[in-house]
Design a protein around this motif. Sequence first.
Motif, PDB file in Angstrom:
ATOM      1  N   LEU A  34       0.836  -1.197   0.000  1.00 54.99           N
ATOM      2  CA  LEU A  34       0.000   0.000   0.000  1.00 54.99           C
ATOM      3  C   LEU A  34       0.870   1.246   0.000  1.00 54.99           C
ATOM      4  O   LEU A  34       2.013   1.198   0.474  1.00 54.99           O
ATOM      5  N   PRO A  35       0.346   2.368  -0.505  1.00 54.49           N
ATOM      6  CA  PRO A  35       1.097   3.625  -0.412  1.00 54.49           C
ATOM      7  C   PRO A  35       1.389   3.974   1.055  1.00 54.49           C
ATOM      8  O   PRO A  35       0.673   3.551   1.966  1.00 54.49           O
ATOM      9  N   GLN A  36       2.407   4.758   1.275  1.00 53.30           N
ATOM     10  CA  GLN A  36       2.914   5.062   2.615  1.00 53.30           C
ATOM     11  C   GLN A  36       1.840   5.567   3.581  1.00 53.30           C
ATOM     12  O   GLN A  36       1.780   5.134   4.709  1.00 53.30           O
ATOM     13  N   LEU A  39      -4.495   4.509   5.018  1.00 47.91           N
ATOM     14  CA  LEU A  39      -5.019   4.070   6.309  1.00 47.91           C
ATOM     15  C   LEU A  39      -5.241   2.564   6.378  1.00 47.91           C
ATOM     16  O   LEU A  39      -5.289   1.986   7.461  1.00 47.91           O
ATOM     17  N   ARG A  40      -5.351   1.936   5.216  1.00 52.79           N
ATOM     18  CA  ARG A  40      -5.553   0.486   5.211  1.00 52.79           C
ATOM     19  C   ARG A  40      -4.292  -0.272   5.617  1.00 52.79           C
ATOM     20  O   ARG A  40      -4.322  -1.484   5.795  1.00 52.79           O
ATOM     21  N   GLY A  41      -3.196   0.423   5.811  1.00 55.15           N
ATOM     22  CA  GLY A  41      -1.957  -0.216   6.253  1.00 55.15           C
ATOM     23  C   GLY A  41      -2.102  -0.893   7.608  1.00 55.15           C
ATOM     24  O   GLY A  41      -1.404  -1.862   7.911  1.00 55.15           O
ATOM     25  N   GLY A  42      -3.021  -0.401   8.416  1.00 50.57           N
ATOM     26  CA  GLY A  42      -3.270  -1.028   9.713  1.00 50.57           C
ATOM     27  C   GLY A  42      -3.789  -2.446   9.581  1.00 50.57           C
ATOM     28  O   GLY A  42      -3.598  -3.280  10.466  1.00 50.57           O
ATOM     29  N   ARG A  48      -0.488  -9.648   9.944  1.00 45.64           N
ATOM     30  CA  ARG A  48       0.856 -10.146  10.292  1.00 45.64           C
ATOM     31  C   ARG A  48       0.884 -10.652  11.728  1.00 45.64           C
ATOM     32  O   ARG A  48       1.475 -11.689  12.024  1.00 45.64           O
ATOM     33  N   THR A  49       0.234  -9.931  12.631  1.00 44.61           N
ATOM     34  CA  THR A  49       0.182 -10.354  14.030  1.00 44.61           C
ATOM     35  C   THR A  49      -0.554 -11.680  14.165  1.00 44.61           C
ATOM     36  O   THR A  49      -0.099 -12.591  14.861  1.00 44.61           O
ATOM     37  N   ALA A  50      -1.684 -11.797  13.485  1.00 45.41           N
ATOM     38  CA  ALA A  50      -2.455 -13.040  13.544  1.00 45.41           C
ATOM     39  C   ALA A  50      -1.660 -14.205  12.963  1.00 45.41           C
ATOM     40  O   ALA A  50      -1.726 -15.322  13.477  1.00 45.41           O
TER      41      ALA A  50
END
Length: 138
Positions: A34-36, A39-42, A48-50
């Motif tokens: 995603l671009p820097q 907001l969808r980066g969250g 990744r955590t899951a």
Amino acid sequence: MKNFIKEIGNNNLWLSIYLVILLVNLFLTMLFPLPQNDLRGGIDIVTRTATAVLGGYFLSQNFIKKKPELLTDKGEIMRNAFQTSLVASVGMFCLLSIMIVRYIKAIEISISSISLLRDSYLACVAFLMGTAKNNQVE
């Protein structure tokens, strides 16, 4: 297939499916970053955590240890199977919803809705992990 599910348990089967989906997603996030300031980066952080949590579970002693006493009461088996299927289905809905929002740019959703989906998904994973040993059947 029925013997396989009996051996690993319905919960672990669902958790395995989640892990495969998350690993595919992890690969896709590397190919399509995603671009820097998006907001969808969250969403990537959640997945990744899951992925790390599920990977740790399958490597842990909790997964490898010998089976506890197996369920034999038909009513309890049916209730556990229903509860597991319901929770796993809710978790799958939340996971797929999060991933659809991540990959389809035309969809806009509030951060609070993403947070609710995230929390619901992780609660389902925690439930399945916590009850995996207790939901095996004879």
